[in-house]
Design a protein around this motif. Structure first.
Motif, PDB file in Angstrom:
ATOM      1  N   HIS A   1       0.844  -1.192   0.000  1.00  0.00           N
ATOM      2  CA  HIS A   1       0.000   0.000   0.000  1.00  0.00           C
ATOM      3  C   HIS A   1       0.882   1.247   0.000  1.00  0.00           C
ATOM      4  CE1 HIS A   1      -3.297  -2.717   0.794  1.00  0.00           C
ATOM      5  NE2 HIS A   1      -2.716  -3.134   1.906  1.00  0.00           N
ATOM      6  N   ARG A   2       1.561   1.503  -1.089  1.00  0.00           N
ATOM      7  CA  ARG A   2       2.385   2.704  -1.176  1.00  0.00           C
ATOM      8  C   ARG A   2       2.020   3.570  -2.374  1.00  0.00           C
ATOM      9  NH1 ARG A   2       7.281   1.655  -4.294  1.00  0.00           N
ATOM     10  NH2 ARG A   2       7.349  -0.484  -5.044  1.00  0.00           N
ATOM     11  N   ASN A   3       0.808   3.381  -2.889  1.00  0.00           N
ATOM     12  CA  ASN A   3       0.333   4.266  -3.942  1.00  0.00           C
ATOM     13  C   ASN A   3      -0.068   5.607  -3.338  1.00  0.00           C
ATOM     14  OD1 ASN A   3       0.577   2.188  -5.934  1.00  0.00           O
ATOM     15  ND2 ASN A   3      -1.347   1.318  -5.199  1.00  0.00           N
ATOM     16  N   LYS A   4      -0.135   6.629  -4.159  1.00  0.00           N
ATOM     17  CA  LYS A   4      -0.364   7.982  -3.683  1.00  0.00           C
ATOM     18  C   LYS A   4      -1.560   8.605  -4.390  1.00  0.00           C
ATOM     19  CE  LYS A   4       4.415   8.959  -2.392  1.00  0.00           C
ATOM     20  NZ  LYS A   4       4.832   7.563  -2.545  1.00  0.00           N
ATOM     21  N   ALA A   5      -2.289   9.415  -3.635  1.00  0.00           N
ATOM     22  CA  ALA A   5      -3.349  10.252  -4.194  1.00  0.00           C
ATOM     23  C   ALA A   5      -2.778  11.641  -4.431  1.00  0.00           C
ATOM     24  CB  ALA A   5      -4.535  10.319  -3.235  1.00  0.00           C
TER      25      ALA A   5
ATOM     26  N   LEU B   1      -7.761   9.949  -7.233  1.00  0.00           N
ATOM     27  CA  LEU B   1      -7.686   8.650  -6.572  1.00  0.00           C
ATOM     28  C   LEU B   1      -7.449   7.510  -7.548  1.00  0.00           C
ATOM     29  CD1 LEU B   1     -10.743   9.046  -4.165  1.00  0.00           C
ATOM     30  CD2 LEU B   1      -8.377   9.722  -3.769  1.00  0.00           C
ATOM     31  N   SER B   2      -7.106   7.828  -8.784  1.00  0.00           N
ATOM     32  CA  SER B   2      -7.004   6.785  -9.799  1.00  0.00           C
ATOM     33  C   SER B   2      -5.858   5.823  -9.546  1.00  0.00           C
ATOM     34  CB  SER B   2      -6.845   7.425 -11.185  1.00  0.00           C
ATOM     35  OG  SER B   2      -5.694   8.271 -11.220  1.00  0.00           O
ATOM     36  N   PHE B   3      -4.848   6.252  -8.766  1.00  0.00           N
ATOM     37  CA  PHE B   3      -3.692   5.391  -8.524  1.00  0.00           C
ATOM     38  C   PHE B   3      -3.844   4.544  -7.261  1.00  0.00           C
ATOM     39  CE2 PHE B   3      -2.110   8.951 -11.031  1.00  0.00           C
ATOM     40  CZ  PHE B   3      -1.414   8.303 -12.027  1.00  0.00           C
ATOM     41  N   LEU B   4      -4.902   4.765  -6.499  1.00  0.00           N
ATOM     42  CA  LEU B   4      -5.082   4.039  -5.248  1.00  0.00           C
ATOM     43  C   LEU B   4      -5.767   2.701  -5.490  1.00  0.00           C
ATOM     44  CD1 LEU B   4      -6.275   6.860  -2.817  1.00  0.00           C
ATOM     45  CD2 LEU B   4      -3.953   6.082  -3.285  1.00  0.00           C
ATOM     46  N   SER B   5      -5.388   1.741  -4.659  1.00  0.00           N
ATOM     47  CA  SER B   5      -6.066   0.443  -4.697  1.00  0.00           C
ATOM     48  C   SER B   5      -7.379   0.529  -3.924  1.00  0.00           C
ATOM     49  CB  SER B   5      -5.165  -0.637  -4.106  1.00  0.00           C
ATOM     50  OG  SER B   5      -4.897  -0.373  -2.739  1.00  0.00           O
TER      51      SER B   5
ATOM     52  N   GLU C   1      -6.691   1.028  -0.234  1.00  0.00           N
ATOM     53  CA  GLU C   1      -6.256   2.380   0.072  1.00  0.00           C
ATOM     54  C   GLU C   1      -7.413   3.372   0.006  1.00  0.00           C
ATOM     55  OE1 GLU C   1      -1.671   1.887  -1.566  1.00  0.00           O
ATOM     56  OE2 GLU C   1      -3.275   2.527  -2.905  1.00  0.00           O
ATOM     57  N   LYS C   2      -8.320   3.183  -0.934  1.00  0.00           N
ATOM     58  CA  LYS C   2      -9.508   4.046  -0.993  1.00  0.00           C
ATOM     59  C   LYS C   2     -10.379   3.854   0.236  1.00  0.00           C
ATOM     60  CE  LYS C   2      -9.728   4.229  -6.048  1.00  0.00           C
ATOM     61  NZ  LYS C   2     -10.519   3.873  -7.261  1.00  0.00           N
ATOM     62  N   GLU C   3     -10.492   2.610   0.687  1.00  0.00           N
ATOM     63  CA  GLU C   3     -11.267   2.341   1.899  1.00  0.00           C
ATOM     64  C   GLU C   3     -10.632   3.007   3.110  1.00  0.00           C
ATOM     65  OE1 GLU C   3     -14.245   0.823   4.344  1.00  0.00           O
ATOM     66  OE2 GLU C   3     -14.126   0.936   2.147  1.00  0.00           O
ATOM     67  N   PHE C   4      -9.309   3.001   3.176  1.00  0.00           N
ATOM     68  CA  PHE C   4      -8.608   3.640   4.283  1.00  0.00           C
ATOM     69  C   PHE C   4      -8.815   5.154   4.250  1.00  0.00           C
ATOM     70  CE2 PHE C   4      -4.650   5.457   6.083  1.00  0.00           C
ATOM     71  CZ  PHE C   4      -4.798   4.992   7.369  1.00  0.00           C
ATOM     72  N   LEU C   5      -8.763   5.760   3.061  1.00  0.00           N
ATOM     73  CA  LEU C   5      -9.020   7.189   2.930  1.00  0.00           C
ATOM     74  C   LEU C   5     -10.456   7.524   3.325  1.00  0.00           C
ATOM     75  CD1 LEU C   5      -8.161  10.028   2.045  1.00  0.00           C
ATOM     76  CD2 LEU C   5      -8.766   9.398  -0.304  1.00  0.00           C
ATOM     77  N   PHE C   6     -11.381   6.672   2.955  1.00  0.00           N
ATOM     78  CA  PHE C   6     -12.775   6.880   3.327  1.00  0.00           C
ATOM     79  C   PHE C   6     -12.958   6.830   4.842  1.00  0.00           C
ATOM     80  CE2 PHE C   6     -16.780   4.723   4.470  1.00  0.00           C
ATOM     81  CZ  PHE C   6     -17.673   5.716   4.112  1.00  0.00           C
ATOM     82  N   GLN C   7     -12.271   5.915   5.514  1.00  0.00           N
ATOM     83  CA  GLN C   7     -12.365   5.834   6.966  1.00  0.00           C
ATOM     84  C   GLN C   7     -11.809   7.094   7.625  1.00  0.00           C
ATOM     85  OE1 GLN C   7     -10.331   2.215   7.990  1.00  0.00           O
ATOM     86  NE2 GLN C   7     -12.025   0.899   7.376  1.00  0.00           N
ATOM     87  N   GLY C   8     -10.720   7.630   7.072  1.00  0.00           N
ATOM     88  CA  GLY C   8     -10.167   8.864   7.620  1.00  0.00           C
ATOM     89  C   GLY C   8     -11.115  10.045   7.458  1.00  0.00           C
ATOM     90  N   LEU C   9     -11.731  10.161   6.290  1.00  0.00           N
ATOM     91  CA  LEU C   9     -12.702  11.240   6.071  1.00  0.00           C
ATOM     92  C   LEU C   9     -13.932  11.051   6.953  1.00  0.00           C
ATOM     93  CD1 LEU C   9     -12.514  11.533   2.181  1.00  0.00           C
ATOM     94  CD2 LEU C   9     -11.444  13.020   3.874  1.00  0.00           C
ATOM     95  N   GLN C  10     -14.330   9.809   7.148  1.00  0.00           N
ATOM     96  CA  GLN C  10     -15.481   9.532   7.995  1.00  0.00           C
ATOM     97  C   GLN C  10     -15.206   9.924   9.447  1.00  0.00           C
ATOM     98  OE1 GLN C  10     -16.479   5.373   8.340  1.00  0.00           O
ATOM     99  NE2 GLN C  10     -18.636   5.806   8.754  1.00  0.00           N
TER     100      GLN C  10
END
Length: 319
Positions: free
Chosen positions: A176-180, A194-198, A201-210
């Motif tokens: 998990h070292r892709n970047k937004a 977010l096109s480069f995220l798996s 990683e998108k789920e992790f970003l969503f949890q942070g925003l949540q």
């Protein structure tokens, strides 16, 4: 409760709730109660009662943890996973010990022979050991991933030509070292690519925003504005950029300090400095390149002042 993020409360009581999600700020008390319960159950004189109560308590705390997931989501929820593996190892160990002792009380010859079979005996020993080894391995991997691999990822972005073959091989362990990518701020319409995220990683970003939105929504007596999330994301990105620049400046300072010395020992010291940078962060970067105060601050724990004086003498002879 409503002032958990104020500066004075965090300085005084932050050690009690730091690392927990906002809604579970009180969970340190639950952990203290769990310790008291375990110690109390160990005082029962009867072994079977003691083991049975320990088994019930371990299952109860396991279900409580799986239901709440109280830790914050840093490192792809590594804290919650560590606690899950810890409780699983405890539960399996107590269950195996209770099953081992119960085998001697089986009256039926058929079931007694089955319960005392060597496969069952080995399973009751190996399964708890596997659970404990899994917990220790995941703890070591989480520490390694969040320090060394994160540092190597930054180094790969800054100076890819200075990465050794071994460091590149280590960096491949990080999935998990892709970047937004962030932009559009100059146009007044910020966006995140977010096109480069798996998917993970998108789920992790969503949890942070949540979690960020939850903090704004449950502020007492205040309204939630749509610009709050944008401001929070911009502040987080600005903080990451500042930390990235400080880490880059500290790495550059380390390479300049050791470039004029050379030798295997200097390389080992630079590796140790990079490891300390990965563990403790960039810290304060000295503005003067020739100031040796950073040397004494950085290598004070070595307690080898003779070598330090030798290095200073060697550097003073350089024309």
């Amino acid at each position: 409760r409503n002032r958990l993020f104020s500066e004075d409360v965090r300085k005084r009581y932050g050690f009690l709730y730091s690392g927990f999600e906002l809604r579970y700020y009180y969970f340190e008390t639950v952990f203290m109660i769990r310790k008291v319960v375990v110690v109390l159950f160990f005082t029962f004189p009867t072994m079977y009662v003691r083991m049975l109560l320990m088994l019930l308590a371990s299952w109860a705390f396991m279900l409580l943890h799986l239901t709440t997931q109280p830790f914050d989501n840093r490192g792809f929820t590594c804290l919650d996973k560590l606690e899950t593996f810890n409780l699983r190892a405890l539960t399996v160990t107590v269950t195996a010990r209770l099953a081992w002792d119960i085998r001697s009380t089986v009256q039926s010859e058929f079931y007694a022979k089955m319960a005392n079979h060597w496969v069952i005996s080995w399973a009751l020993v190996i399964v708890p050991l596997i659970c404990h080894a899994w917990f220790i391995g995941f703890a070591a991997w989480s520490l390694f991933r969040n320090t060394v691999l994160k540092h190597l990822s930054v180094k790969q972005d800054l100076w890819p030509n200075r990465m050794s073959f071994f460091q590149r091989c280590l960096l491949r362990l990080e999935r998990h070292r892709n970047k937004a990518y962030y932009g559009g701020e100059d146009e007044g319409r910020p966006w995140i690519d977010l096109s480069f995220l798996s998917a993970r990683e998108k789920e992790f970003l969503f949890q942070g925003l949540q979690d960020t939105l939850y903090r704004y929504m449950y502020r007492p007596g205040e309204r939630v504005h749509h610009g709050d999330m944008v401001a929070a994301v911009q502040q987080a990105i600005s903080h990451c950029q500042r930390r990235h620049r400080r880490r880059a400046a500290r790495l550059s300072q380390l390479y300049r300090q050791h470039a004029s010395i050379g030798g295997c020992w200097s390389r080992l010291l630079r590796w140790q400095a990079e490891m300390s940078l990965a563990l403790h962060g960039p810290g304060k970067v000295e503005e003067k390149e020739e100031d040796t105060g950073c040397w004494s601050a950085f290598y004070a724990w070595l307690a080898e002042m003779c070598f330090f004086l030798h290095i200073r003498t060697r550097r003073s002879k350089v024309p």
